[in-house]
Write an enzyme that holds these catalytic residues in place. Structure first.
Site, PDB file in Angstrom:
ATOM      1  N   SER A  63       0.848  -1.186   0.000  1.00 23.35           N
ATOM      2  CA  SER A  63       0.000   0.000   0.000  1.00 23.35           C
ATOM      3  C   SER A  63       0.881   1.232   0.000  1.00 23.35           C
ATOM      4  CB  SER A  63      -0.900  -0.004   1.243  1.00 23.35           C
ATOM      5  OG  SER A  63      -0.102   0.283   2.376  1.00 23.35           O
ATOM      6  N   LYS A  64       0.224   2.375  -0.077  1.00 27.93           N
ATOM      7  CA  LYS A  64       0.935   3.661  -0.128  1.00 27.93           C
ATOM      8  C   LYS A  64       1.991   3.780   0.971  1.00 27.93           C
ATOM      9  CE  LYS A  64      -1.665   6.973  -2.676  1.00 27.93           C
ATOM     10  NZ  LYS A  64      -3.107   6.692  -2.705  1.00 27.93           N
ATOM     11  N   ARG A  65       1.629   3.277   2.112  1.00 24.54           N
ATOM     12  CA  ARG A  65       2.493   3.320   3.278  1.00 24.54           C
ATOM     13  C   ARG A  65       3.873   2.712   3.006  1.00 24.54           C
ATOM     14  NH1 ARG A  65       2.560  -0.445   6.926  1.00 24.54           N
ATOM     15  NH2 ARG A  65       0.919  -1.765   6.080  1.00 24.54           N
TER      16      ARG A  65
ATOM     17  N   GLY B 262       5.562   3.117   0.451  1.00 28.48           N
ATOM     18  CA  GLY B 262       6.381   3.960  -0.420  1.00 28.48           C
ATOM     19  C   GLY B 262       5.827   3.982  -1.824  1.00 28.48           C
TER      20      GLY B 262
END
Ligand code: GLU
Length: 471
Positions: A241-243, A245
């Site tokens: 996920s975005k988390r 990177g």
């Protein structure tokens, strides 16, 4: 055996997601490996998100990573008429029916299911009604008359046999009351019309596969072979996920990865060929098959990607790397400034420095950073650690060395001989002279070999930088 036809069917989201790139790659490789074709379908039915920019980002991402497709791009939204026609066919066959349940009734059904601890399912209240009962004051949705007993089985090429009890799959909506087709319907009709023989996609679509199979059956169409590949997880094991990177391939481009390296990295995310890590395109195509795709999620490992990228950089020709760097520059935050200072002279210097630079960098960004000394203007900014090397004694060495360098032929051999001779005469270690030289010429404590640096910078610039730092 008939020709293999695969497809990549992204929804435009504004970038080519890294997982999407891997799905595209697997489809592309499978088609190539089997002498078939890969088609591209843009699932642009979400009109809000499906902007030209979002679609272009996907097409650009695919071409950047070197994946092409056969024939014209197919746009799902443009095929709505055909989707509706398929529903007419199902209605005529008695495999679909109009449902007049109101939003309030659907809410009640959901609420009841929640209370009884069941998953929310449509209760089939309009399934077997006589047309004489149809209200005239509102438009119905059209639902699939799905089988209520037995099971729907997917013989998945990656997941094996997956069985779904039909009682868990309710009568899904095919057409909304405004006549727009649902995603589930559109995918089936498009895959059928495009002649897709093999659906390869993320395993988040596995339940959809069961519902879609029911639609194929309702239309009496052949169900394509399916392969649901495990999703990519982050290094911590959670779904990527975005988390974690960077997500789009464009972000990886901007981080300085070579498309060939990213592609090589992606092919190993979930697929293996013994313990081989490096694959040429020809090898990927030769070896790729779905039987070597594992069932467990692959973990994204930045370290591994970086190492692979470093290997690709070292193996690349200097001119190819130069081209890659030049292609990257405009995408960087200070792109315009970088492009402006990339004069033909700097370009030639960068090419000359490439053999030394590519040995020391794992990404193009790192390479550009290490090449910064080429672009710097005098007086050269000197990093703190490098400044610490320029002690009074070190400056004294630079001053004393200058006449010999001024007199030297500007070749690697001659400049090196001059520095070595100086070290010998004065009895200091070569490093005691070479490190201050590096600091004065590059403003850094690490750089390509110092005699390369002298040549790449040229006589005038090198001597001027040395004079700037001499005592
Ligand atoms: N458009 C879907 C997605 O982007 C893929 C649909 C499919 O492969 O069937 O997730």
């Amino acid at each position: 055996m008939s020709e293999i036809v695969t497809r990549f069917a992204p929804s435009p989201t504004g970038f080519l997601h890294i997982g999407g790139a891997r799905t595209a790659l697997f489809n592309w490789l499978y088609a190539k490996a089997k002498g078939g074709r890969m088609l591209l379908r843009i699932e642009d039915t979400d009109r809000q998100r499906s902007t030209k920019e979002a679609i272009d980002a996907i097409l650009e991402g695919l071409s950047w990573i070197g994946i092409d497709w056969d024939g014209e791009v197919i746009y799902q939204f443009a095929r709505a008429e055909r989707h509706r026609a398929a529903v007419e066919e199902m209605l005529a066959r008695g495999n679909a029916y109009p449902c007049f349940a109101t939003p309030a009734e659907l809410d009640e059904m959901r609420e009841l299911a929640r209370k009884e601890g069941r998953p929310p399912r449509y209760d089939g209240r309009w399934r077997d009604r006589d047309p004489s009962e149809f209200p005239t004051d509102r438009k119905p949705v059209i639902r699939l008359k799905a089988p209520q007993d037995g099971v729907t089985v997917i013989e998945d090429m990656v997941q094996g046999t997956v069985t779904f009890p039909n009682k868990d799959l309710d009568d899904l909506v095919l057409l909304r009351s405004d006549g727009t087709p649902t995603y589930m319907l559109a995918v089936v009709v498009d895959d059928h019309d495009m002649g897709v023989t093999n659906i390869i996609r993320g395993d988040d679509h596995l339940t959809n596969a069961a519902r879609q199979t029911q639609i194929y059956r309702a239309l009496d169409w052949d169900v394509p072979a399916m392969a649901h590949i495990p999703l990519i997880h982050g290094p911590d094991g959670a779904k990527l996920s975005k988390r974690h990177g960077a997500l789009g391939v464009d972000a990886y481009r901007d981080l300085g990865y070579l498309p060939e390296a990213l592609r090589n990295y992606l092919v190993r995310l979930g697929w293996s060929h013994g313990d081989q890590e490096l694959f040429s395109t020809a090898e990927m195509i030769e070896y790729f098959d779905l039987d070597r795709v594992g069932r467990s999620a692959a973990r994204f490992d930045f370290q591994k990607l970086e190492n692979l990228n470093g290997q690709y950089m070292r193996a690349a020709s200097d001119t190819d790397l130069l081209a890659a760097v030049e292609a990257l520059m405009p995408h960087l935050p200070d792109g315009a400034a970088r492009v402006a200072r990339f004069t033909p002279e700097r370009r030639a210097q960068l090419l000359m420095a490439m053999p030394g630079l590519k040995e020391r960098a794992k990404t193009l960004i790192e390479l550009l950073d290490n090449a910064e000394f080429l672009f710097a203007e005098r007086p050269l900014p000197v990093e703190e650690k490098a400044a610490a090397l320029l002690t009074a004694e070190a400056r004294g060495h630079l001053t004393a060395l200058l006449p010999a360098l001024e007199a030297a032929n500007w070749t690697q051999e001659a400049t090196e001989a001059a520095v070595r001779a100086y070290a010998q005469e004065t009895g200091v270690k070569l490093g005691a002279v070479a490190q201050p030289l590096r600091a004065a010429l590059t403003g850094r404590t690490t750089s390509p070999p110092i005699f390369d640096v002298l040549i790449v910078l040229g006589r005038d610039e090198s001597l001027a930088r040395l004079r700037d730092q001499a005592a």
